[in-house]
Write an enzyme that holds these catalytic residues in place. Structure first.
Site, PDB file in Angstrom:
ATOM      1  N   ARG A   1     -11.608   7.555  42.149  1.00 44.09           N
ATOM      2  CA  ARG A   1     -12.146   7.902  43.231  1.00 44.09           C
ATOM      3  C   ARG A   1     -11.203   8.327  44.080  1.00 44.09           C
ATOM      4  O   ARG A   1     -10.098   7.317  44.086  1.00 44.09           O
ATOM      5  CB  ARG A   1     -12.865   6.769  43.601  1.00 44.09           C
ATOM      6  CG  ARG A   1     -14.143   6.349  42.999  1.00 44.09           C
ATOM      7  CD  ARG A   1     -14.939   5.400  43.495  1.00 44.09           C
ATOM      8  NE  ARG A   1     -16.061   5.041  42.494  1.00 44.09           N
ATOM      9  CZ  ARG A   1     -16.821   3.711  42.578  1.00 44.09           C
ATOM     10  NH1 ARG A   1     -16.570   3.054  43.433  1.00 44.09           N
ATOM     11  NH2 ARG A   1     -17.715   3.444  41.681  1.00 44.09           N
TER      12      ARG A   1
ATOM     13  N   ASP B   1     -27.142   2.187  47.401  1.00 45.46           N
ATOM     14  CA  ASP B   1     -26.144   2.979  47.556  1.00 45.46           C
ATOM     15  C   ASP B   1     -26.180   4.246  46.991  1.00 45.46           C
ATOM     16  O   ASP B   1     -27.103   4.718  46.711  1.00 45.46           O
ATOM     17  CB  ASP B   1     -24.865   2.308  46.924  1.00 45.46           C
ATOM     18  CG  ASP B   1     -24.829   2.420  45.377  1.00 45.46           C
ATOM     19  OD1 ASP B   1     -25.873   2.459  44.582  1.00 45.46           O
ATOM     20  OD2 ASP B   1     -23.722   2.293  44.815  1.00 45.46           O
TER      21      ASP B   1
ATOM     22  N   SER C   1     -19.891   6.305  44.465  1.00 44.26           N
ATOM     23  CA  SER C   1     -20.691   5.329  44.732  1.00 44.26           C
ATOM     24  C   SER C   1     -21.104   4.861  46.029  1.00 44.26           C
ATOM     25  O   SER C   1     -21.855   5.798  46.932  1.00 44.26           O
ATOM     26  CB  SER C   1     -20.030   3.899  44.248  1.00 44.26           C
ATOM     27  OG  SER C   1     -20.818   2.708  44.272  1.00 44.26           O
TER      28      SER C   1
ATOM     29  N   THR D   1     -14.317  -8.392  37.497  1.00 40.67           N
ATOM     30  CA  THR D   1     -14.940  -7.473  38.377  1.00 40.67           C
ATOM     31  C   THR D   1     -15.011  -5.990  37.699  1.00 40.67           C
ATOM     32  O   THR D   1     -13.913  -5.572  37.275  1.00 40.67           O
ATOM     33  CB  THR D   1     -14.376  -7.302  39.768  1.00 40.67           C
ATOM     34  OG1 THR D   1     -14.453  -8.678  40.287  1.00 40.67           O
ATOM     35  CG2 THR D   1     -15.161  -6.187  40.569  1.00 40.67           C
TER      36      THR D   1
ATOM     37  N   GLU E   1     -23.387  -9.068  40.103  1.00 39.32           N
ATOM     38  CA  GLU E   1     -22.091  -9.266  40.676  1.00 39.32           C
ATOM     39  C   GLU E   1     -22.047  -9.345  41.995  1.00 39.32           C
ATOM     40  O   GLU E   1     -23.136  -8.847  42.799  1.00 39.32           O
ATOM     41  CB  GLU E   1     -21.262  -7.955  40.415  1.00 39.32           C
ATOM     42  CG  GLU E   1     -20.661  -7.773  39.005  1.00 39.32           C
ATOM     43  CD  GLU E   1     -19.774  -6.443  38.980  1.00 39.32           C
ATOM     44  OE1 GLU E   1     -18.584  -6.759  39.136  1.00 39.32           O
ATOM     45  OE2 GLU E   1     -19.915  -5.514  38.967  1.00 39.32           O
TER      46      GLU E   1
ATOM     47  N   LYS F   1     -25.274  -1.194  36.241  1.00 40.22           N
ATOM     48  CA  LYS F   1     -26.004  -2.048  37.224  1.00 40.22           C
ATOM     49  C   LYS F   1     -27.330  -0.881  37.697  1.00 40.22           C
ATOM     50  O   LYS F   1     -27.090   0.248  37.530  1.00 40.22           O
ATOM     51  CB  LYS F   1     -25.616  -2.811  38.249  1.00 40.22           C
ATOM     52  CG  LYS F   1     -24.443  -1.681  39.046  1.00 40.22           C
ATOM     53  CD  LYS F   1     -23.634  -2.604  40.050  1.00 40.22           C
ATOM     54  CE  LYS F   1     -22.763  -1.610  40.627  1.00 40.22           C
ATOM     55  NZ  LYS F   1     -21.395  -1.600  40.196  1.00 40.22           N
TER      56      LYS F   1
ATOM     57  N   ASP G   1     -26.687   2.455  41.915  1.00 41.64           N
ATOM     58  CA  ASP G   1     -26.675   1.069  40.981  1.00 41.64           C
ATOM     59  C   ASP G   1     -26.633  -0.003  41.859  1.00 41.64           C
ATOM     60  O   ASP G   1     -27.069  -1.108  41.186  1.00 41.64           O
ATOM     61  CB  ASP G   1     -25.395   1.405  40.043  1.00 41.64           C
ATOM     62  CG  ASP G   1     -24.202   1.548  41.003  1.00 41.64           C
ATOM     63  OD1 ASP G   1     -24.238   1.877  42.073  1.00 41.64           O
ATOM     64  OD2 ASP G   1     -23.169   1.714  40.199  1.00 41.64           O
ATOM     65  N   ARG G   2     -26.356  -0.147  43.134  1.00 41.97           N
ATOM     66  CA  ARG G   2     -26.294  -1.218  44.013  1.00 41.97           C
ATOM     67  C   ARG G   2     -27.500  -1.436  44.633  1.00 41.97           C
ATOM     68  O   ARG G   2     -28.200  -0.524  44.970  1.00 41.97           O
ATOM     69  CB  ARG G   2     -25.168  -1.234  45.162  1.00 41.97           C
ATOM     70  CG  ARG G   2     -23.729  -1.009  44.387  1.00 41.97           C
ATOM     71  CD  ARG G   2     -22.775  -0.986  45.399  1.00 41.97           C
ATOM     72  NE  ARG G   2     -21.493  -0.961  44.951  1.00 41.97           N
ATOM     73  CZ  ARG G   2     -20.435  -1.699  45.402  1.00 41.97           C
ATOM     74  NH1 ARG G   2     -20.396  -2.088  46.729  1.00 41.97           N
ATOM     75  NH2 ARG G   2     -19.376  -1.451  45.026  1.00 41.97           N
TER      76      ARG G   2
ATOM     77  N   SER H   1     -20.999  -7.956  44.517  1.00 44.13           N
ATOM     78  CA  SER H   1     -20.952  -6.736  44.846  1.00 44.13           C
ATOM     79  C   SER H   1     -22.254  -5.969  44.943  1.00 44.13           C
ATOM     80  O   SER H   1     -22.336  -4.577  44.801  1.00 44.13           O
ATOM     81  CB  SER H   1     -19.727  -5.809  44.356  1.00 44.13           C
ATOM     82  OG  SER H   1     -19.822  -5.619  42.879  1.00 44.13           O
TER      83      SER H   1
ATOM     84  N   ASP I   1     -25.145   6.319  44.775  1.00 46.70           N
ATOM     85  CA  ASP I   1     -25.525   6.587  43.210  1.00 46.70           C
ATOM     86  C   ASP I   1     -26.623   5.828  42.625  1.00 46.70           C
ATOM     87  O   ASP I   1     -26.874   5.797  41.500  1.00 46.70           O
ATOM     88  CB  ASP I   1     -24.106   6.729  42.432  1.00 46.70           C
ATOM     89  CG  ASP I   1     -23.630   5.407  42.268  1.00 46.70           C
ATOM     90  OD1 ASP I   1     -23.705   4.379  43.216  1.00 46.70           O
ATOM     91  OD2 ASP I   1     -23.141   4.915  40.983  1.00 46.70           O
TER      92      ASP I   1
HETATM   93  C1  G16 Z   1     -17.827  -0.670  41.056  1.00 48.08           C
HETATM   94  C2  G16 Z   1     -18.057  -1.706  39.733  1.00 48.08           C
HETATM   95  C3  G16 Z   1     -18.354  -2.817  40.101  1.00 48.08           C
HETATM   96  C4  G16 Z   1     -17.558  -3.657  40.888  1.00 48.08           C
HETATM   97  C5  G16 Z   1     -17.427  -2.832  42.299  1.00 48.08           C
HETATM   98  C6  G16 Z   1     -16.463  -3.216  43.229  1.00 48.08           C
HETATM   99  O1  G16 Z   1     -19.142  -0.598  41.353  1.00 48.08           O
HETATM  100  O2  G16 Z   1     -18.917  -0.877  38.826  1.00 48.08           O
HETATM  101  O3  G16 Z   1     -18.573  -3.565  38.842  1.00 48.08           O
HETATM  102  O4  G16 Z   1     -17.883  -4.847  41.376  1.00 48.08           O
HETATM  103  O5  G16 Z   1     -17.073  -1.399  41.915  1.00 48.08           O
HETATM  104  O6  G16 Z   1     -15.404  -3.185  42.713  1.00 48.08           O
HETATM  105  P1  G16 Z   1     -13.924  -3.458  43.557  1.00 48.08           P
HETATM  106  O7  G16 Z   1     -13.992  -5.027  44.387  1.00 48.08           O
HETATM  107  O8  G16 Z   1     -12.606  -3.134  42.686  1.00 48.08           O
HETATM  108  O9  G16 Z   1     -14.022  -2.412  44.841  1.00 48.08           O
HETATM  109  P2  G16 Z   1     -19.688   0.729  42.319  1.00 48.08           P
HETATM  110  O10 G16 Z   1     -20.812   0.356  42.649  1.00 48.08           O
HETATM  111  O11 G16 Z   1     -18.748   0.982  43.288  1.00 48.08           O
HETATM  112  O12 G16 Z   1     -19.370   1.689  41.189  1.00 48.08           O
END
Ligand code: G16
Length: 559
Positions: free
Chosen positions: A22, A285, A115, A354, A373, A386, A289-290, A375, A287
């Site tokens: 990213r 979010d 994301s 994580t 999670e 997710k 998944d959240r 998050s 994409d």
């Molecule tokens: C990604 C991961 C998750 C993680 C989150 C936050 O989510 O797939 O498993 O919990 O990042 O990670 P960090 O604390 O390292 O920022 P997503 O939704 O951003 O793809």
């Protein structure tokens, strides 16, 4: 058509983070930047696997995605990929990609998303590789991709290949004398069909549109990819009016907002829910998944609680009636609410670092059914990502079957299992050096021989250290080890302070401070988490010297 080879050279900093690479859009737009990374994916997977393979490609509709789809198509063709399944106009949610990889037995997929990070020309972009189980590539693969980015000298491409991705259908090309097929698929259908197998849509429809007692919901896609999925499910399938879907037109800059479903960035939804008109609100979010779940009057369901409630009520979901619940898992910083369900219900429990990629092996080994999670990630073994809409349908199934409000469900849950209080402070875009210094100092502290047993006091509360470490995880299936996954301070009463640096930011460092504690006594269950955790937060800030080192007096986001 013939492929060609373009000379290139390594570009620094192409190490995939928690979930893919990213960076800001302008970085991806730099000469050879995207091409190098995509070629590195193919080089890392290896010619044997790539030749004749089927890959899924799609993303969350953010700025630069269409250009990236074109680059990937050309590089894939030149590398000998047999077939690409691309979402119409490039659109596929992350859970949909996982679903399609599994359903169509693809070799893997490339997801174009950053994301929850903002989009647009000045926002972020991202590329993530998923493997044949539908889940994010494990570190063994992402490390290989990174190694390839460090030694790349050229990439292959097919510059004359032009694929129209605006309409569905199958197109065949000859590249270097071999057949190359591109199938443009409807972005939504496979995923929605699957949801109809997992949940009982006719029961949900009857519950949501009960003429005597309609259950009012609102779904906020934050202008991310979920819009078309939400309208298909809630309106076309479940018969709800279109106005229950807000911000459901995908925009390449998410309307200038952070497409991040939390109390700060989804504040408009919180305000709407506080009016008390709706019984259920959800946000997603970029994409898809959240998810964030809100009850009437803005009652907030903490993500750590959300997965615990779903696990405790899994029998309300037809999928689990068939498969049973094999085991539960959460990421390390997620509160222990899920553990309480595992203990009471006699289920196996796993604690992983994580990153959703750490759940995949356990699911493939049939040891894990439900995981979550802090998050805002909630999911199950129906796919290997997710899944925001799945979480919403899970909650609605529980509410339809239990006939309680969200608040009643939560309170009942806490009285049965006890309440885990949880909060997370995010300090975004902090000076990287300052963040590193803070982590180094903290690591030294927790590793001091006399750290265990030390007492910390704040006001009338005292806590004695039971354990301090940098979390390390050994995957029970492939035995791989992930080190340095977060600094943990665990006190004798079970409360915890955790510090991590985020692996999903694109500039500077993001410090995450996670604090949680457990309370059995129902008398305290109504106390605000912010009140309950105040002393622990104060201790965390004192021990870490976060404010002095970073110059930040308050966090960017509090969950
Ligand atoms: C990604 C991961 C998750 C993680 C989150 C936050 O989510 O797939 O498993 O919990 O990042 O990670 P960090 O604390 O390292 O920022 P997503 O939704 O951003 O793809």
């Amino acid at each position: 058509m013939d492929s060609t080879t373009i000379k290139s050279s390594p570009i620094d900093g192409q190490k995939p983070g928690t979930s893919g690479l990213r960076k800001s859009v302008v970085v991806f737009q730099k000469k050879h930047y995207t091409e190098n990374f995509v070629q590195s994916i193919f080089s890392a997977i290896g010619t044997d696997v790539v030749t004749g393979s089927t890959l899924v490609v799609g993303g969350d509709g953010r700025y630069f995605m269409t250009e990236a789809v074109e680059l990937i198509t050309r590089i894939a063709a030149a590398n000998g990929v047999g077939k690409l399944l691309i979402g119409q106009n490039g659109i596929l949610s992350t859970p949909a990609v996982s679903c399609i990889i599994r359903k169509r037995s693809a070799t893997g997929g490339i997801i174009l998303t950053a994301s929850h990070n903002p989009g647009g020309p000045n926002g972020d972009f991202g590329i993530k590789y998923n493997i044949s189980n539908g889940g994010p590539a494990p570190e063994s693969v992402t490390n290989k991709i990174f190694e390839c980015t460090k030694t790349i000298t050229e990439y292959k491409t097919c510059p004359t290949l032009d694929v129209d991705i605006s309409s569905t259908g199958i197109k065949e090309y000859q590249v270097d004398g071999k057949k190359f097929v591109v199938e443009i698929i409807d972005s939504v259908s496979d995923y929605v069909e699957y949801m109809k197998k997992i949940f009982n849509f006719s029961e949900l429809k009857a519950y949501l549109s009960n003429p005597t007692k309609p259950f009012k919901i609102v779904a906020d896609a934050m202008h991310g990819v979920v819009g078309p999925y939400a309208t298909r499910i809630f309106c076309d399938e479940l018969g709800l009016p279109i106005d229950i879907c807000i911000n459901c037109i995908p925009k390449n800059d998410f309307g200038g907002h952070h497409p991040d479903p939390n109390l700060t960035y989804a504040a408009d939804l919180v305000t709407l829910m506080k009016k008390g008109i709706h019984a259920f609100g959800a946000a997603f979010d970029g994409d898809g998944d959240r998810n964030m779940i809100l009850g009437q009057n803005g009652f907030f369901v903490n993500p750590s609680d959300s997965i615990a409630v779903i696990a405790a009520n899994a029998s309300c979901i037809p999928y689990f009636k068939n498969t049973g619940v094999k085991g539960l898992a959460r990421s390390m910083p997620t509160s222990g609410a899920l553990d309480r369900v595992a203990i009471k219900d006699g289920l196996q429990m796993f604690e992983v670092p994580t990153g959703w990629k750490f759940f995949g092996n356990l699911m493939d080994a049939n040891q894990l059914s439900l995981c979550g999670e802090e998050s805002f990630g909630t999911g199950s073994d129906h796919i290997r990502e997710k899944d925001g809409l799945w979480a919403v349908l899970a909650w609605l199934s529980i509410l339809a079957s239990r006939k309680l409000t969200i608040e009643e469900i939560m309170k009942e849950h806490w009285s049965k299992y006890g309440r885990n209080f949880f909060t997370r402070y995010d300090y975004e875009n902090v000076d990287t050096e300052a963040a590193q210094t803070m982590m180094t100092n903290l690591r030294q502290l927790v590793e001091e021989p006399k750290f265990v047993g030390r007492s910390y006091t704040e006001g009338s509360k005292s806590y004695i250290v039971k354990l301090g470490d940098d979390f390390e995880y050994q995957d029970p299936i492939d035995k791989s080890i992930a080190m340095k996954q977060g600094l943990r301070i665990i006190f004798e009463d079970g409360s915890r302070i955790i510090f991590r640096l985020s692996g999903t930011g694109s500039s500077g460092a993001t410090i995450r401070l996670y604090v949680d504690s457990f309370e059995e006594n129902v008398q305290f269950h109504g106390v605000m988490a912010s009140e309950m955790l105040k002393p622990l937060v104060a201790i965390a800030l004192r021990i870490s010297q976060l404010e002095q080192l970073t110059g930040r007096q308050s966090p960017t986001v509090i969950t």
